[in-house]
Each structure stands twice: as C-alpha cells, then as structure tokens.
Design an enzyme around this catalytic site. Structure first.
Site: not given
Length: 709
Positions: A421, A304, A480-481
């Site tokens: 997450h 992140t 973000d990823h």
C-alpha cells in the site's frame, strides 16, 4: 501608495478583510498551478481560473462584516480564513492520492477512514504546502503583537449587504463563463476537475453538499416500484452460465486473497532482469488457474472499499465518496456471504490486520452477512509487526491460521493484505528485492513491497497444501485497484518501455488492469482468458462455479465465462473500454495502435454510442439502487434478508470454539479433522517478527492482552 498608507489601511476592518481575501486568492491560485492538474488550456480558461476563487471568498468572508463587535468580528474572519485554508490543504493531500477532490460523502465518511490511517498522510505532504499554512501563523502573530491593530468601527450593514450582493453577482458571472466554455457544467458534473477549474473549490464543495442533500431526500422518498427499471435491465443482460464450468467447484471452500494496490503489469515483469513476483507468475500460468489478462479495476473514490463492494454485491461504488463509509451502515445488501450461507451452508470470515472501523467495515460486513470479522484486535499489534495500514502480510496469513482452522467447512474466507500500500514502505529486515530508480520513492518501493506480498502468498499456499485445505478449496486472487496513480504513471513509463512524452489517457486506462485469478486444485483446463471484464463481474462468475445460479439476484456484472457476457468495462467516471477500443470522454482510441480515431466509421460510431448508453445506464441504475437503498424492497426467491443484529465481532474466536463444541463429531472444521489439533505447525514462514515480536502463542493475543472480556 506608500507603506504607511498600506499599514493604515490594513488596520481598518475593510483593510484586514481585503488582506485576507487577497492572501486566500493568491495561495489558491498557486495551489491550482502547483498541485492540481486541471487541464487548463487557452487564455479564456486561464482567465476563468484566475477569477473563480474571488466570488466565493468574498461571499464567505463577508459573513464577518455583519458582526459589529470588534473582537468577535476579527475572530470570525480568522476562523473563516483558517477553515477555508484547511479545506484547501485537505483537498491538496486528497488529490495527490486519488487525483480527485473531496466530496461531502468523503468528508462525512472521513472518521471511518482516519481511524485506520497512521503517518501515511505525511508522505503526501510537500514543502510547498507551507504556502497554505505559514500566512495563518504570521497573521496570528501580527494580531497578538498588535502590529495589526483591531478597528473598533463596525461596518455599516448596507455596505456589508452591498458586498454580499456583489459577490453573488460575481458568482453568477463566474458560473456563466464556465457554462460558455463547458455547457451543462452543473447538469452533468461527470468530472469534478471541470467544476473546480471553472468554479473553484468552495463553489464545488457547496454544490456537492446541495447535491448530497438532494440524494438523501430522494432516498427518503424511495418506493418499491423504483426497483422495476433495475430489474428490467438486470433481466435483459443476464448471462447464463457455461454448462461445462457450472458447479465445477461446488461445496469447496472459497478463499479470497485481496492483493492490495497490485497491478497486472507486475505479472511476469522483470526489474533489472530480476523477477518481481515469481510465485504469482507461476500461479497465473498454472493449468489449475483461470487467469484473466484483461481484467480491470472499476473503483472510484472508495478505492479498496469500492472493490470489496463490487466483489461482494456486483454493484458499483458511488460516483462520490465510499459507499461503505457513506451508506454502508444503513443499506440493505444481498451479497456473497449471505448467498453462500443460505444456498451452500457456508460459514464466513474476513481476516484483516487493521482497525475494524476502517472504511466502516465493522458495520458493512454485518449487513453483508459476514459471520466473523477478525480485525486488528485479534492480532499482535506490536509496532514492529505493522506497516502503515496494519499487520504485515506474512504475519496476517500466519496468525490467521489459529482462527481459520476453526471455521466450519465449507467456508468463505477473505484475506485483506496491506503491505503493498502507498507509500510502499517496508523495513529492511523484510526487504529482499532491489528498489527501482525513477526519482519517485513510491514507484521505487512499489516493486519491493510487491515482491514481499508475493512471498507471503507463497507461504500461505504452502500451508494450504500441508494442512490439506488446498484440495478442498478454490482460491481467488484479485488486485483491488491501481498502485501507481495517473499522476505518477509518467515516471513509471520508462520501466514499461514507454515514452513519457507520449504518455496519454489511453495509457492510463490500460494501467487499470489488475490481476484476477481463479485457482481450482485438481483441474487441468486452466488457461489465460482474454475476454474483457471487471470487478463487478466477479460475484456472478464465482457463484456459477460453485453451482449457484445468479438469475434471482440483482447484479450488474455477468459471468466472465458465459457466452452472453458483454465485454464492455465501465469505469466510475463513465469512461469505458472494450476489446476493440477505449473511450475517454469523447475521444475514441483504437486498442491495437493506441491512436485516436479522429474519423471513426459509421459502424464504430454506432457501436460506441450503444456501449456508452449501456455504461451510463448501468452506472446510473447502480447509483439509484444504492443511493435510495432500493435493495430493501427486493428480496430474491428463497433468500432471507440479512439481520445484522445477529452478528457480533467482539468475540469471534470463542464463538467458533463454541460451535465446534456443540457440533462435536459433526464438526467439519480443519481443527476437528486434524484430531482436535492445531495446524499452525504446518505453517512455515521466514517472517523475522516470528522470532521476536510475534512469537506463536497458544492463545490469541486478544485473549492474552485482555482486549475483550
């Protein structure tokens, strides 16, 4: 040898030393094969793997042999054994999440990450981890109960020295065997898997420490002339803006929504015929949105924080660790908040419901020029309001309105969501989407939390429209990823219509796509963009849209809308992808077929060579820039270097109120435009916590709870 002889041998110092060495070698080998995917092939590599823990284990534990006194010698042996076992365990946990090994930068930056972690690390533990710990407790019990007796006889200094010398010789042989199988093993170090496979975790850790020390030394010796090569590369690759789009969003608020761990495949995806993200799908296909179908995350170990760094500065993260954590406190940045403030008179703020120290944000944001940072202290952190990494997304958006409405317009505001997450756990009250059935709980829950995030974003958009911020804003959304790591993609494959048996590196690269959308209310030219790009390209793209030319700035990305944009997406491990092919190591894949090009023609080889040189150059130059802090030597025209001492995040809310009071009728805040009345009433949310543990309050929680004075 019978049990009595073995017991007598263990009761000597040499015997106890040998026992510790054997046990550590054994559990290291077991962990190699159980937890690490080192790509070991053939008898030779298996042999090297089996011997690589021996040299460093003997060398490290032999320190205790030089201690003559009985109790200190045994304590030292046990402490070394425990420390080495802890290093092994931490690498196991880290590898499960990042598919990588802990570096010195990661270790030094651990405290800034750990303060934002709660019990999520427990989700990465497995029963097999007992292999690493159980023997420690057994040994301690055996020593306390004197089943293993302490030998008062010291080891002769000459014998200890002989073992140390033998260990060093064995280490040299180990390195030689590694170099035979993998030439330039220590010279290139492009893949840490190779270092661990051939040399072991201890050797890798020591080597990485030496390399880190070398980089720090280079940083201290850096001179202003070192930036010249970087400027030459930047000027050669500058991409001029598209005249039709340049300034199309000038003077508009910029709202950035960080979609945590959100992958592109979720867009338009149906699980058991149910749409996972209906609102984001609608937004993606809107005529007011430029959506990018081939946009890739380019993060490294910083995940992140790497994504944030690329979006804010258009430079890459580090090859090891997190730039934010390792270098962010001291480095000089020329980033989006400062550029927008100086060129467009933007105010700025970040909204994030986790600790400000997570990824060292409370220091880095000041160096970037962020004027306000609303972290965990500004929100109600009742346990019912939290996920593993902070405030639930619906509450983050809802509870941030009381702060955002006081920002002077135009403003640059970033919302960092956390609900989607790993390990993707959501309470039943907020769950409204069924789990998948893959046998992996994190994959099963991934669709549940992604759907929740979609709902949260929809509620926020509805507020923007009701409060009339929408018309005067540009909204940027990005993933973000990756959400599902490479090691878990095989279990995800059937849900994507793929065969797990044929899943390969090419497929893993394709899964690095993340959403990138630029939503500009009022336009009708939006469309799905097919050009290839990555996170490092966001800043120049955004600046051109708001009418700021990026030519003066030192950026490695280029405007995605520019005709000069080079469609080569570099990954942090030096792999890369283009519209025609994907390169993983020395393997070239054809993008259309997904097959390996075993005999590429001369034209393809020439292009791959050129693109590889470009990728290696930009990554290397970015590393040089950041590791040596060269930005301190380069000040763009009409840019004033950021003074982090000007920013204090302890009382952001009162500071905003103070600015409003000073500006009076000249205030451009939404609060003032709404006749000095809050717009929180325009926000509609079905978050159950708003009726229980997060009831709307006139005063922010940090004022009521006395966190700040």
């Amino acid at each position: 040898m019978n049990w009595t002889k073995i017991k007598n041998w263990i009761n000597t110092r040499w015997g106890f030393f040998s026992l510790l060495c054997f046990l550590f070698w054994l559990k290291t080998i077991l962990i190699y094969y159980i937890d690490f995917n080192l790509g070991v092939k053939g008898i030779y590599q298996h042999f090297v793997l089996l011997i690589n823990p021996i040299a460093t284990t003997l060398l490290l534990f032999s320190i205790a042999l030089y201690i003559r006194r009985k109790i200190p010698a045994y304590i030292t042996m046990m402490l070394l054994y425990i420390a080495n076992s802890a290093l092994l365990l931490f690498n196991v946990i880290y590898y499960r999440e990042f598919t990588d090994f802990m570096t010195m930068n990661v270790m030094f930056g651990f405290s800034s990450v750990s303060q934002g972690l709660s019990s999520s690390s427990l989700a990465l533990l497995k029963p097999t981890d007992a292999i690493i710990l159980v023997d420690i407790f057994v040994l301690i019990i055996l020593l306390i109960t004197r089943i293993i007796k302490l030998d008062p006889r010291p080891i002769k200094r000459r014998q200890a020295a002989a073992l140390t010398s033998f260990s060093l010789l064995l280490l040299l042989i180990n390195i030689t065997l590694g170099e035979i199988s993998r030439p330039q093993l220590l010279g290139r170090t492009f893949d840490r898997n190779y270092l661990v496979k051939y040399l072991g975790i201890d050797t890798f850790t020591v080597y990485d420490g030496l390399k880190t020390a070398k980089n720090n030394s280079a940083r201290n010796r850096a001179e202003s002339s070192d930036v010249n090569k970087i400027l030459e590369f930047k000027n050669e690759n500058y991409a001029a803006p598209d005249p039709k789009l340049f300034g199309i969003a000038k003077n508009k608020n910029i709202i950035v929504i960080h979609l945590e761990s959100f992958e592109q495949f979720l867009i338009d995806y149906k699980l058991d015929n149910q749409v996972v993200t209906p609102f984001l799908n609608e937004l993606y296909h809107s005529k007011q949105t430029y959506g990018f179908a081939n946009f890739f995350n380019q993060v490294g170990q910083g995940k992140t924080s790497d994504a944030e760094n690329m979006l804010e500065t258009s430079t890459f993260g580090l090859p090891q660790g997190s730039l934010f954590s390792a270098l962010g406190t001291d480095n000089t940045f020329v980033g989006a908040p400062a550029i927008l403030a100086q060129k467009g008179h933007y105010s700025s703020a970040v909204f994030h419901g986790n600790n400000g120290s997570f990824w060292n944000r409370d220091n880095v944001y000041k160096n970037l020029g962020y004027q306000n940072f609303f972290d965990a202290r500004y929100y109600n952190h009742s346990s019912n309001n939290l996920t593993e990494y902070g405030l639930k997304d619906k509450l983050l958006f809802h509870d941030s309105v009381k702060y955002m409405e006081h920002l002077q317009q135009p403003f640059y505001a970033k919302f960092i969501t956390v609900s989607n997450h790993f390990p993707y756990v959501l309470d039943e009250a907020n769950t409204s989407f069924p789990k998948a059935d893959t046998g992996d709980s994190s994959i099963n829950n991934y669709f549940v939390t992604a759907h929740y995030l979609d709902q949260a974003v929809k509620e926020f958009f509805e507020y923007l429209k009701k409060s009339h911020l929408y018309e005067n804003s540009i909204i940027v959304l990005y993933g973000d990823h990756y959400g599902i790591s490479n090691s878990r993609n095989v279990k995800l494959a059937p849900l994507l219509g793929k065969d797990p048996a044929t899943w390969n590196d090419f497929d893993n690269i394709q899964m690095q796509r993340v959403p990138f959308m630029i939503h500009i209310p009022g336009i009708d030219s939006g469309s799905i963009q097919e050009q290839y790009g990555g996170e490092v390209d966001v800043l120049p793209t955004l600046l051109h849209l708001v009418g700021i030319d990026t030519k003066p700035y030192l950026e490695f990305g280029t405007d995605l809308f520019s005709k000069q944009h080079r469609q080569v997406v570099a990954f942090r491990n030096e792999n890369f992808t283009t519209p025609n092919y994907t390169v993983v190591g020395n393997t070239i894949y054809d993008n259309k077929s997904g097959l390996i090009l075993t005999h590429p023609d001369e034209q393809i080889e020439k292009q791959v060579t050129a693109d590889r040189k470009f990728v290696n150059t930009e990554l290397s130059l970015s590393d040089t820039l950041n590791n040596r802090n060269l930005m301190r030597f380069y000040v763009p025209n009409d840019f004033k270097p950021v003074d982090p001492h000007l920013y204090n995040y302890q009382d952001c809310y009162r500071n905003l109120l103070k600015i409003e009071a000073e500006l009076k009728d000249n205030s451009t805040s939404l609060w003032h435009q709404n006749h000095d009345t809050s717009t929180i009433g325009d926000y509609t949310s079905d978050a159950p916590e708003l009726a229980t543990t997060d009831k709307p309050d006139e005063n922010p929680p940090y004022l009521k709870q006395g966190h700040l004075k």
